[in-house]
Structure formats: structure tokens, C-alpha cells
Scaffold this motif. Structure first.
Motif, PDB file in Angstrom:
ATOM      1  N   ARG A  91      58.263  84.106  43.620  1.00 45.95           N
ATOM      2  CA  ARG A  91      58.377  83.091  42.573  1.00 45.95           C
ATOM      3  C   ARG A  91      59.722  83.194  41.863  1.00 45.95           C
ATOM      4  O   ARG A  91      60.276  82.195  41.429  1.00 45.95           O
ATOM      5  CB  ARG A  91      57.256  83.235  41.547  1.00 45.95           C
ATOM      6  CG  ARG A  91      55.874  82.885  42.069  1.00 45.95           C
ATOM      7  CD  ARG A  91      55.745  81.399  42.417  1.00 45.95           C
ATOM      8  NE  ARG A  91      56.255  80.520  41.378  1.00 45.95           N
ATOM      9  CZ  ARG A  91      55.560  80.114  40.337  1.00 45.95           C
ATOM     10  NH1 ARG A  91      54.325  80.518  40.167  1.00 45.95           N
ATOM     11  NH2 ARG A  91      56.104  79.290  39.448  1.00 45.95           N
ATOM     12  N   TYR A 124      63.898  71.659  49.056  1.00 47.41           N
ATOM     13  CA  TYR A 124      64.647  70.960  48.018  1.00 47.41           C
ATOM     14  C   TYR A 124      65.303  71.979  47.096  1.00 47.41           C
ATOM     15  O   TYR A 124      64.783  73.074  46.876  1.00 47.41           O
ATOM     16  CB  TYR A 124      63.709  70.119  47.137  1.00 47.41           C
ATOM     17  CG  TYR A 124      63.091  68.902  47.784  1.00 47.41           C
ATOM     18  CD1 TYR A 124      61.896  68.999  48.498  1.00 47.41           C
ATOM     19  CD2 TYR A 124      63.676  67.648  47.641  1.00 47.41           C
ATOM     20  CE1 TYR A 124      61.312  67.863  49.056  1.00 47.41           C
ATOM     21  CE2 TYR A 124      63.093  66.516  48.199  1.00 47.41           C
ATOM     22  CZ  TYR A 124      61.917  66.641  48.901  1.00 47.41           C
ATOM     23  OH  TYR A 124      61.334  65.514  49.443  1.00 47.41           O
ATOM     24  N   MET A 141      66.085  76.138  41.077  1.00 44.58           N
ATOM     25  CA  MET A 141      64.712  76.220  41.576  1.00 44.58           C
ATOM     26  C   MET A 141      64.735  75.655  42.989  1.00 44.58           C
ATOM     27  O   MET A 141      65.305  74.582  43.225  1.00 44.58           O
ATOM     28  CB  MET A 141      63.771  75.401  40.698  1.00 44.58           C
ATOM     29  CG  MET A 141      62.356  75.288  41.223  1.00 44.58           C
ATOM     30  SD  MET A 141      61.424  76.803  41.004  1.00 44.58           S
ATOM     31  CE  MET A 141      60.642  76.422  39.431  1.00 44.58           C
ATOM     32  N   LEU A 147      62.360  74.347  46.010  1.00 46.66           N
ATOM     33  CA  LEU A 147      61.011  73.838  46.230  1.00 46.66           C
ATOM     34  C   LEU A 147      60.784  73.585  47.706  1.00 46.66           C
ATOM     35  O   LEU A 147      61.624  72.997  48.387  1.00 46.66           O
ATOM     36  CB  LEU A 147      60.809  72.523  45.471  1.00 46.66           C
ATOM     37  CG  LEU A 147      60.874  72.613  43.948  1.00 46.66           C
ATOM     38  CD1 LEU A 147      61.015  71.223  43.346  1.00 46.66           C
ATOM     39  CD2 LEU A 147      59.632  73.287  43.401  1.00 46.66           C
ATOM     40  N   TYR A 177      53.366  67.486  49.346  1.00 50.93           N
ATOM     41  CA  TYR A 177      52.697  68.492  48.546  1.00 50.93           C
ATOM     42  C   TYR A 177      53.660  69.650  48.341  1.00 50.93           C
ATOM     43  O   TYR A 177      54.170  70.205  49.307  1.00 50.93           O
ATOM     44  CB  TYR A 177      51.422  68.958  49.248  1.00 50.93           C
ATOM     45  CG  TYR A 177      50.423  67.840  49.415  1.00 50.93           C
ATOM     46  CD1 TYR A 177      50.487  66.992  50.513  1.00 50.93           C
ATOM     47  CD2 TYR A 177      49.441  67.609  48.459  1.00 50.93           C
ATOM     48  CE1 TYR A 177      49.592  65.938  50.657  1.00 50.93           C
ATOM     49  CE2 TYR A 177      48.543  66.568  48.597  1.00 50.93           C
ATOM     50  CZ  TYR A 177      48.625  65.737  49.695  1.00 50.93           C
ATOM     51  OH  TYR A 177      47.751  64.687  49.827  1.00 50.93           O
ATOM     52  N   PHE A 178      53.865  69.986  47.097  1.00 53.82           N
ATOM     53  CA  PHE A 178      54.878  70.964  46.742  1.00 53.82           C
ATOM     54  C   PHE A 178      54.292  72.332  46.445  1.00 53.82           C
ATOM     55  O   PHE A 178      53.184  72.457  45.914  1.00 53.82           O
ATOM     56  CB  PHE A 178      55.655  70.494  45.504  1.00 53.82           C
ATOM     57  CG  PHE A 178      56.629  69.392  45.787  1.00 53.82           C
ATOM     58  CD1 PHE A 178      56.207  68.077  45.835  1.00 53.82           C
ATOM     59  CD2 PHE A 178      57.961  69.673  46.005  1.00 53.82           C
ATOM     60  CE1 PHE A 178      57.106  67.057  46.099  1.00 53.82           C
ATOM     61  CE2 PHE A 178      58.872  68.663  46.268  1.00 53.82           C
ATOM     62  CZ  PHE A 178      58.441  67.358  46.321  1.00 53.82           C
ATOM     63  N   GLY A 179      55.080  73.349  46.766  1.00 56.30           N
ATOM     64  CA  GLY A 179      54.788  74.680  46.288  1.00 56.30           C
ATOM     65  C   GLY A 179      55.237  74.826  44.839  1.00 56.30           C
ATOM     66  O   GLY A 179      55.822  73.909  44.260  1.00 56.30           O
ATOM     67  N   ALA A 180      54.964  75.996  44.284  1.00 55.12           N
ATOM     68  CA  ALA A 180      55.297  76.251  42.883  1.00 55.12           C
ATOM     69  C   ALA A 180      56.771  76.549  42.681  1.00 55.12           C
ATOM     70  O   ALA A 180      57.245  76.587  41.541  1.00 55.12           O
ATOM     71  CB  ALA A 180      54.451  77.400  42.346  1.00 55.12           C
ATOM     72  N   GLY A 181      57.490  76.761  43.784  1.00 53.82           N
ATOM     73  CA  GLY A 181      58.931  76.962  43.680  1.00 53.82           C
ATOM     74  C   GLY A 181      59.340  78.419  43.582  1.00 53.82           C
ATOM     75  O   GLY A 181      58.542  79.299  43.219  1.00 53.82           O
ATOM     76  N   ARG A 185      62.434  80.474  41.733  1.00 54.24           N
ATOM     77  CA  ARG A 185      63.574  80.385  40.820  1.00 54.24           C
ATOM     78  C   ARG A 185      64.592  81.425  41.243  1.00 54.24           C
ATOM     79  O   ARG A 185      64.318  82.620  41.197  1.00 54.24           O
ATOM     80  CB  ARG A 185      63.108  80.654  39.387  1.00 54.24           C
ATOM     81  CG  ARG A 185      64.237  80.836  38.385  1.00 54.24           C
ATOM     82  CD  ARG A 185      64.920  79.555  38.033  1.00 54.24           C
ATOM     83  NE  ARG A 185      64.033  78.597  37.375  1.00 54.24           N
ATOM     84  CZ  ARG A 185      64.367  77.340  37.113  1.00 54.24           C
ATOM     85  NH1 ARG A 185      65.565  76.898  37.442  1.00 54.24           N
ATOM     86  NH2 ARG A 185      63.522  76.543  36.531  1.00 54.24           N
TER      87      ARG A 185
END
Lengths: 115, 112
Positions: free
Chosen positions: A9, A35, A88, A90, A105-109, A111
Motif C-alpha cells: 500500500r 495508472y 499514487m 492504481l 475495478y480499481f485496487g486501493a493503490g 502510494r
């Protein structure tokens, strides 16, 4: 249950030190995207895989590479991170079925910080 | 070239107020999605609109797709602090590309 999982994360790396971000999915979607998103901006597409076919955006720097060893996993490699690469990152997936919807559908990213 | 422009870019309102966010383009889209993103998280899909003129409601949120499929709006009634976040519209096209064209984003803050 998370369907698009990104690890780690939070990632801290040093200027110029290669780093790899990972993404896995349980949706069995055939398309996976990476992204880059900077503060309060829209996500910027770096590249995507349609099955095994890699599609790079024209303005994605060569410093960014990707691997997709199987349907479930996709990796983002930053070969020599610069300070401007702090952002970030993604991962997203979609099932391309010709519907024209392209629901992603995206993951939480992850950072990424570059010191 | 930014295909989708959102307005306003920033919006700060008091709890209980109503608001509308606009997503405009000169391009036609096969569908348009709205996402909400909270700080430190990925965007979460709120709704997909497909038919020109379509209206969808999600509790206090009302989404409309323009008749010509070039624009969309998001209206929130009686905003709550939990509505705070970055709202992103994103359009898909029929041209076979697997890309979503994201709007410029609207940062909403709802003050208790």
C-alpha cells in the motif's frame, strides 16, 4: 472481499533505485491497467494488457515497464525512479466483451514516495 | 487533450446542502461512469449510464446522461460528510480501445 489487490500500500524508495509494484485480481478479467495519479488529479493511464498483449500509452516514459505473467497478476516496474515519479499508482481490471461499457475495478493503490 | 471537463473543480459546502457536478465533452461516449475516490484509496464505481437521457438514482445521488451522450451530471441531495471525496467521470467509446477517458475531477468537501 477485495477483488483487485495491490501490494504494498505504501512504498518508499530512493532516487534511482528500481522498484516493483504488484497487482493481483480475483475477477478473472482479461484486461489490466496501470495508472499514475498525482494529488487531486485524474488517474493517468500508463499502459494496459489485453490478455497478453501489451499496450503502451504514447507519453509513458521508458522508465516505466510492466509484466503480466498470468491472468491474475500484473507488475509495474520503475527502473530508475525520479522525484517526479512520486505518486499514487492504481491498478484496474475490466472484462472486455465488446459492450462498450469498459467498467473498471480499481485496487486501493500504492502510494510511492521517492527520497 | 482533455476529452472530459468537470466543473466545478473544487466544491466546499455545508452538510444538508444540494450540489451538482457537471461532466462535459464534445465527444460521444458509449457509456459513462462515475467514480468516487476517498483519500488514499482507489476510485470506487458508483454508476454506469449507457442510454442517452438515462437517469439513475443511488440513494441521494442522481446521475443523468445527456441525450447526445456527450455529457453527464451528478446531483447530490442533502449532502453528508461521508460524501466527501474526489468525484471522477469517465467515458468509454465504441472505437474498440480499451481505455476510459477520465474527467478532470471534482474535489467535494462537505462540512459538518
Amino acid at each position: 472481499d477485495a477483488m483487485v489487490i495491490q501490494n504494498p500500500r505504501y512504498q518508499v524508495t530512493q532516487f534511482g533505485k528500481p522498484v516493483t509494484l504488484s497487482c493481483s485480481q480475483t475477477l478473472n478479467h482479461n484486461v489490466m491497467y496501470w495508472y499514475q495519479q498525482k494529488s487531486s488529479q485524474a488517474p493517468k493511464l500508463l499502459f494496459h494488457y489485453y490478455d497478453k498483449d501489451f499496450n503502451n500509452e504514447a507519453d509513458t516514459p521508458d522508465n516505466f515497464q510492466s509484466r503480466r505473467p498470468n491472468t491474475s497478476f500484473c507488475f509495474l516496474d520503475i527502473r530508475s525512479p525520479g522525484l517526479g515519479d512520486a505518486a499514487m499508482y492504481l491498478c484496474a481490471t475490466s472484462r472486455e466483451g465488446g459492450t462498450g461499457k469498459n467498467i473498471q475495478y480499481f485496487g486501493a493503490g500504492t502510494r510511492l514516495s521517492v527520497l | 487533450t482533455q476529452l472530459l471537463e468537470q466543473s466545478p473543480q473544487f466544491l466546499s459546502i455545508q452538510e444538508g446542502e444540494n450540489l451538482t457536478v457537471y461532466c462535459n465533452s464534445s465527444s460521444v461516449f458509449s457509456s459513462l461512469q462515475w467514480y468516487r475516490q476517498e483519500p488514499g484509496e482507489g476510485p470506487v464505481l458508483l454508476v454506469t449510464v449507457v442510454t442517452g437521457g438515462e437517469v439513475k438514482k443511488l440513494k441521494r445521488l442522481t446521475f443523468q446522461f445527456g441525450d447526445a451522450r456527450k455529457d453527464s451530471s451528478l446531483h447530490i441531495t442533502a449532502a453528508q460528510p461521508g460524501d466527501t471525496g474526489l468525484y471522477l467521470c469517465a467515458g468509454a467509446r465504441w472505437d474498440g480501445a480499451n481505455n476510459l477517458f477520465f474527467g478532470t475531477g471534482t474535489r467535494l468537501t462537505v462540512i459538518p
